[in-house]
Design a protein around this motif. Structure first.
Motif, PDB file in Angstrom:
ATOM      1  N   GLN A  37       0.843  -1.210   0.000  1.00  0.00           N
ATOM      2  CA  GLN A  37       0.000   0.000   0.000  1.00  0.00           C
ATOM      3  C   GLN A  37       0.878   1.261   0.000  1.00  0.00           C
ATOM      4  O   GLN A  37       0.509   2.268  -0.593  1.00  0.00           O
ATOM      5  CB  GLN A  37      -0.912   0.030   1.239  1.00  0.00           C
ATOM      6  N   ILE A  38       2.007   1.185   0.654  1.00  0.00           N
ATOM      7  CA  ILE A  38       2.905   2.353   0.705  1.00  0.00           C
ATOM      8  C   ILE A  38       3.598   2.539  -0.648  1.00  0.00           C
ATOM      9  O   ILE A  38       3.581   3.611  -1.235  1.00  0.00           O
ATOM     10  CB  ILE A  38       3.943   2.196   1.844  1.00  0.00           C
ATOM     11  N   HIS A  39       4.168   1.447  -1.153  1.00  0.00           N
ATOM     12  CA  HIS A  39       4.972   1.570  -2.374  1.00  0.00           C
ATOM     13  C   HIS A  39       4.114   1.847  -3.607  1.00  0.00           C
ATOM     14  O   HIS A  39       4.579   2.475  -4.551  1.00  0.00           O
ATOM     15  CB  HIS A  39       5.827   0.314  -2.563  1.00  0.00           C
ATOM     16  N   ASN A  40       2.864   1.368  -3.613  1.00  0.00           N
ATOM     17  CA  ASN A  40       1.983   1.603  -4.777  1.00  0.00           C
ATOM     18  C   ASN A  40       1.047   2.792  -4.574  1.00  0.00           C
ATOM     19  O   ASN A  40       0.105   2.978  -5.330  1.00  0.00           O
ATOM     20  CB  ASN A  40       1.108   0.363  -5.041  1.00  0.00           C
ATOM     21  N   HIS A  41       1.289   3.587  -3.542  1.00  0.00           N
ATOM     22  CA  HIS A  41       0.341   4.644  -3.179  1.00  0.00           C
ATOM     23  C   HIS A  41       0.200   5.705  -4.279  1.00  0.00           C
ATOM     24  O   HIS A  41       1.183   6.080  -4.909  1.00  0.00           O
ATOM     25  CB  HIS A  41       0.807   5.306  -1.884  1.00  0.00           C
ATOM     26  N   ALA A  42      -1.029   6.180  -4.436  1.00  0.00           N
ATOM     27  CA  ALA A  42      -1.296   7.190  -5.479  1.00  0.00           C
ATOM     28  C   ALA A  42      -0.503   8.472  -5.241  1.00  0.00           C
ATOM     29  O   ALA A  42      -0.157   9.176  -6.193  1.00  0.00           O
ATOM     30  CB  ALA A  42      -2.791   7.506  -5.501  1.00  0.00           C
ATOM     31  N   ASP A  43      -0.216   8.798  -3.974  1.00  0.00           N
ATOM     32  CA  ASP A  43       0.504  10.054  -3.676  1.00  0.00           C
ATOM     33  C   ASP A  43       2.009   9.954  -3.889  1.00  0.00           C
ATOM     34  O   ASP A  43       2.722  10.935  -3.702  1.00  0.00           O
ATOM     35  CB  ASP A  43       0.323  10.439  -2.188  1.00  0.00           C
ATOM     36  N   ARG A  44       2.494   8.785  -4.218  1.00  0.00           N
ATOM     37  CA  ARG A  44       3.948   8.654  -4.317  1.00  0.00           C
ATOM     38  C   ARG A  44       4.507   9.568  -5.404  1.00  0.00           C
ATOM     39  O   ARG A  44       3.921   9.668  -6.494  1.00  0.00           O
ATOM     40  CB  ARG A  44       4.310   7.187  -4.605  1.00  0.00           C
ATOM     41  N   ILE A  45       5.606  10.202  -5.129  1.00  0.00           N
ATOM     42  CA  ILE A  45       6.246  11.062  -6.132  1.00  0.00           C
ATOM     43  C   ILE A  45       6.929  10.154  -7.150  1.00  0.00           C
ATOM     44  O   ILE A  45       7.745   9.301  -6.777  1.00  0.00           O
ATOM     45  CB  ILE A  45       7.278  11.997  -5.461  1.00  0.00           C
ATOM     46  N   ARG A  46       6.594  10.341  -8.414  1.00  0.00           N
ATOM     47  CA  ARG A  46       7.135   9.452  -9.453  1.00  0.00           C
ATOM     48  C   ARG A  46       7.977  10.195 -10.475  1.00  0.00           C
ATOM     49  O   ARG A  46       8.696   9.599 -11.265  1.00  0.00           O
ATOM     50  CB  ARG A  46       5.993   8.726 -10.180  1.00  0.00           C
ATOM     51  N   VAL A  47       7.852  11.539 -10.470  1.00  0.00           N
ATOM     52  CA  VAL A  47       8.545  12.350 -11.474  1.00  0.00           C
ATOM     53  C   VAL A  47       9.268  13.472 -10.736  1.00  0.00           C
ATOM     54  O   VAL A  47       8.723  14.021  -9.770  1.00  0.00           O
ATOM     55  CB  VAL A  47       7.491  12.952 -12.460  1.00  0.00           C
ATOM     56  N   PRO A  48      10.483  13.840 -11.149  1.00  0.00           N
ATOM     57  CA  PRO A  48      11.168  14.967 -10.502  1.00  0.00           C
ATOM     58  C   PRO A  48      10.354  16.260 -10.618  1.00  0.00           C
ATOM     59  O   PRO A  48       9.743  16.533 -11.657  1.00  0.00           O
ATOM     60  CB  PRO A  48      12.485  15.079 -11.270  1.00  0.00           C
ATOM     61  N   LEU A  49      10.366  17.038  -9.544  1.00  0.00           N
ATOM     62  CA  LEU A  49       9.585  18.272  -9.500  1.00  0.00           C
ATOM     63  C   LEU A  49      10.511  19.450  -9.264  1.00  0.00           C
ATOM     64  O   LEU A  49      11.458  19.362  -8.478  1.00  0.00           O
ATOM     65  CB  LEU A  49       8.565  18.204  -8.351  1.00  0.00           C
ATOM     66  N   LYS A  50      10.179  20.566  -9.939  1.00  0.00           N
ATOM     67  CA  LYS A  50      10.940  21.806  -9.749  1.00  0.00           C
ATOM     68  C   LYS A  50       9.976  22.860  -9.230  1.00  0.00           C
ATOM     69  O   LYS A  50       8.862  23.006  -9.750  1.00  0.00           O
ATOM     70  CB  LYS A  50      11.524  22.228 -11.106  1.00  0.00           C
TER      71      LYS A  50
END
Ligand SMILES: Nc1nc2c(c(=O)[nH]1)N[C@H]1C(S)=C(S)[C@@H](COP(=O)(O)OP(=O)(O)OC[C@H]3O[C@@H](n4cnc5c(=O)[nH]c(N)nc54)[C@H](O)[C@@H]3O)O[C@H]1N2
Ligand SMILES: Nc1nc2c(c(=O)[nH]1)N[C@H]1C(S)=C(S)[C@@H](COP(=O)(O)OP(=O)(O)OC[C@H]3O[C@@H](n4cnc5c(=O)[nH]c(N)nc54)[C@H](O)[C@@H]3O)O[C@H]1N2
Ligand code: SF4
Ligand SMILES: [Mo]
Length: 725
Positions: A52-65
């Motif tokens: 649930q943690i690793h597949n979470h929808a809120d996980r950051i997947r792309v670098p952000l500036k």
């Protein structure tokens, strides 16, 4: 459907259970207990929730500036390559302007599994000594202080011990589960358990003896134990005569703590103190496991040293059933070596923040211990649990906020919720707001990440290979296998540091092409590759060797156990342990507040966004004894404000008969991820304990400069429930 099953070391918390991880069609599906019955009970519901943690929808997947103001939480998505190019360029400009020591790095190391010390390697090549970590408040600093006395950080031999002494430390089914299981197994064999805790903790409930000391008085308690042990001749006279220095001075110091004095400091009956001391000292093999409680108090250095001294004088050092001094695993290149600490010049080492004021875990002491460490352990830098050559966090945040004694203008934070994870959150906030560059390497948008210029997505323990060695604390090697691929734009901390180092021209010192490549390198002394290791075993533990000091002596300047510390003496500190009172409660702030107690469903500041875990503990609760609640006309379930000299937090009151009268317990690490977008920094200042803890000088341990979390003055008043909750 393809099901893959592997052995992975869980990093949801820092005890690192080896579990079975299963993936289906490229996605982690299930985490279950080990298939070896000896290890099958080492799992808690946080580990089970890893999918649930690793597949979470809120996980950051792309670098952000960052595109808004700092902390405004507005971002554009960019590629990893662009992010790394821009970060390197900005960092070069800042370093050119202010010098390399302007870069600080904050990381706890364990949730990212291991940085392979490449953070230190990069910093040492660049010229910055300013590495800080949660380990300054947890085990790392204990490791550094243990080295003063006998040159290494020991491990308890739970399997053979007959007495376990828990100074506050409270492992339970869902908190450091393997230690809980080890304690239970020892009890089944007949081992006694002594608990020292102001409240009736889970461990206290089942203990043979429970000493309900006043918070912050652990050092005085140990001095009382030594008084009994010396007066009644319960010490190992041969070991003391042959292997210790400073016994007479120590004995004179201990005589300053007769039991009536210790009783009045700790609030524990003198007979009970004597009974506990006798039980410990006369056991056939006894252990005082590491505890964070003595990492985080005003007499921290003395209390940790007193644990070391008790182990030594009772003959429990490096013996069966006692505490073993492991040393480096000869088959695995240690992080101490990978860190390349010899590359940092003496001049830059001396700039380490904390070096002058609070030197015990800084380079200043690491350099003093180099020769004996090399003689005994074969390598001059022993960076055990990453904690033996750190900058002092308070000094670093002060420098960031005030630019004194020099400007610290760039912060890289990896797997660390910096804003909430030290003392004095208001100062940390000012420090972060005064940065020219902040990079956060994270899984989720934490309040700290919200303050960054760049947020880089990290990988998780199911997405990378590793061999864990307990950061040299143990000699055991534990396999951790990747079971799924990380998000395409995510990086491991290994990749992050290599890619940054390459951009600074340190290509030769960062020759590794992949994580497996550096693991091959680390195993090269035993002529094996990572593939060989994973094909052969899931865990490797060399048999323990006892009383190694007979061959080598101890890794201290004298080669003996230093009951009076020559290092502390030459630094101008008291070479002997002592008790120091924390700031006293007053009419304004009548309670002793202690922070830190952990809630089962979360690890530290994490997981408040994981539904399955948050449901088990929806809101932060502050604990008070019924007598105190009555006096303040408060009831269970009321909302209260807890106020200290540094700030205030709001939480729900839990009236608990298990609390000690006059004490308040506040949990660690609360923020409200669900309020992101509506509350500034997702409510990071509403309930976080770090707001309450001061790091003004009178709240700091002298020798290490760690803050006093165990018994600082506070008051409780009724409050409204915050509107957003
Ligand atoms: N579920 C879960 N488990 C965890 C963690 C988590 O976040 N969640 N965190 C892990 C980590 S990193 C750590 S460091 C450990 C910490 O876990 P523990 O070592 O168990 O420490 P705490 O839970 O902070 O507090 C333990 C006890 O110390 C007592 N205490 C408070 N002040 C004093 C004092 O001055 N002296 C003494 N002798 N006792 C005192 C408290 O009453 C409490 O019962 O837990 C680990 N386990
Ligand atoms: N005020 C206060 N400060 C404390 C304490 C306290 O009780 N009170 N306790 C101290 C103790 S005992 C400890 S152990 C430290 C812990 O301090 P931290 O190490 O800061 O612990 P966490 O709060 O778990 O923050 C870790 C962050 O890493 C992220 N993370 C998890 N896994 C990964 C990963 O694989 N990769 C990346 N890139 N990120 C990851 C999580 O999302 C989380 O935000 O705090 C210390 N500081
Ligand atoms: S105790 Fe729980 S969270 Fe910690 S490593 Fe083990 S399974 Fe993971
Ligand atoms: Mo910790």
């Amino acid at each position: 459907m393809t099901v893959t099953s592997k052995y992975s070391v869980c990093t949801i918390c820092d005890i690192g259970c080896q579990l079975r991880t299963e993936a289906e069609d490229g996605k982690v599906k299930r985490v279950i207990a080990h298939d070896n019955p000896m290890l099958a009970r080492n799992i808690c519901f946080k580990g089970v929730a890893a999918p649930q943690i690793h597949n979470h929808a809120d996980r950051i997947r792309v670098p952000l500036k960052r595109i808004g103001e700092r902390g405004e939480d507005r971002w554009e998505e960019i590629t990893y390559e662009q992010a790394m190019d821009e970060i390197a360029e900005k960092l070069k400009t800042i370093v050119a302007q202010y010098g390399p020591e302007t870069l600080a790095v904050s990381t706890s190391g364990w949730n990212t599994q291991s940085t392979h010390s490449l953070d230190r390697r990069f910093m040492n090549l660049l010229g910055s000594p300013n590495w800080i970590s949660g380990v300054a408040l947890c085990a790392g600093n204990t490791a550094a202080v243990n080295r003063l006395t006998y040159g290494w950080f020991p491990m308890p031999d739970y399997a053979n011990t007959s007495c376990i002494v828990l100074f506050g430390h409270n492992p339970r089914k869902h908190s450091w589960t393997p230690i809980y299981n080890a304690i239970n197994a020892a009890r089944e064999r007949g081992a006694r358990v002594i608990v020292l805790d102001p409240r009736i903790s889970d461990q206290a409930e089942g203990a043979d003896l429970h000493l309900r000391l006043r918070a912050g008085t652990d050092a005085a308690m140990c001095l009382g134990w030594l008084k009994v042990i010396f007066d009644e001749g319960l010490y190992d006279a041969d070991f003391v005569a042959n292997w210790c220095i400073g016994f007479d001075e120590l004995r004179a110091r201990v005589d300053e703590y007769p039991l009536d004095r210790v009783e009045s400091i700790t609030g524990v009956d003198r007979e009970l103190i004597a009974e506990a001391a006798r039980m410990y000292a006369s056991a056939d093999g006894a252990v005082i496991p590491w505890t964070p409680i003595t990492d985080q108090q005003i007499s921290s250095t003395s209390a940790i040293r007193l644990h070391s001294i008790l182990r030594a004088v009772t003959g429990n050092l490096d013996v069966v059933g006692g505490e073993t001094l492991g040393g480096f695993n000869p088959n695995y290149i240690s992080e101490s070596e990978l860190g390349l600490h010899e590359a940092l010049s003496d001049q830059q080492k001396a700039k380490q923040l904390g070096y002058d004021d609070h030197p015990v875990f800084t380079y200043r002491v690491a350099e003093m211990l180099k020769e004996p460490t090399e003689k005994v352990w074969g390598f001059p830098y022993a960076d055990i649990v990453m904690g033996c050559q750190m900058a002092n966090p308070t000094n670093v945040f002060r420098a960031m906020a005030t630019e004194q004694p020099y400007p610290v203008k760039a912060l890289i934070t990896l797997g660390n919720n910096t804003l909430l994870s030290y003392a004095n959150q208001h100062q940390i906030y000012r420090a972060l707001m005064n940065q020219e560059l902040i990079v956060a390497h994270e899984l989720f948008m934490t309040p700290t990440a919200m303050l960054a210029d760049y947020v880089l997505p990290g990988d998780t323990f199911t997405e990378r290979n590793h061999i864990a060695d307990g950061w040299s604390w143990s000699t055991r090697l534990t396999l951790s296998q990747k079971v799924v691929e990380p998000p395409e734009q995510a990086s491991s901390t290994f990749e992050f540091w290599r890619d940054l180092a390459t951009r600074f021209g340190f290509t030769e010192q960062f020759p590794w092409t992949s994580l497996e490549d550096i693991l091959d390198y680390r195993l090269s002394r035993s002529d094996r590759s990572f593939a060989d290791f994973e094909a052969a075993t899931f865990m490797e533990a060399p048999p323990p060797e006892f009383r190694k000091y007979h061959k080598t002596g101890f890794a201290t300047p004298s080669g003996k156990v230093e009951l009076a510390s020559s290092v502390l003496e030459s630094l101008g500190f008291d070479p002997l342990p002592y008790h120091r009172e924390g700031p006293a409660p007053s009419d304004d702030y009548p309670y002793l507040v202690f922070t830190g107690v952990r809630e089962d469903p979360f690890f530290q500041t994490g997981q408040r966004n994981i539904k399955e875990l948050r449901e088990r503990c929806p809101l932060p609760r502050v604990f008070l004894h019924p007598d105190d609640a009555d006096r303040d006309a408060l009831q269970d379930g009321d909302w209260i404000r807890l106020e200290t000299v540094s700030g205030h937090v709001t939480a729900q009151l839990s009236v608990q008969p298990s609390m000690k009268v006059g004490h308040v317990r506040v949990p660690h690490g609360w923020w409200y991820p669900e309020t992101r977008g509506s509350q500034s920094l997702a409510g990071a200042f509403v309930s976080s304990d770090a707001v309450l803890c001061s790091d003004d000088d009178e709240f700091l341990d002298r020798e290490q400069g760690v803050p006093h979390f165990k018994g600082f003055p506070g008051r409780v008043v009724a409050a409204e429930k915050p509107g957003h909750l």
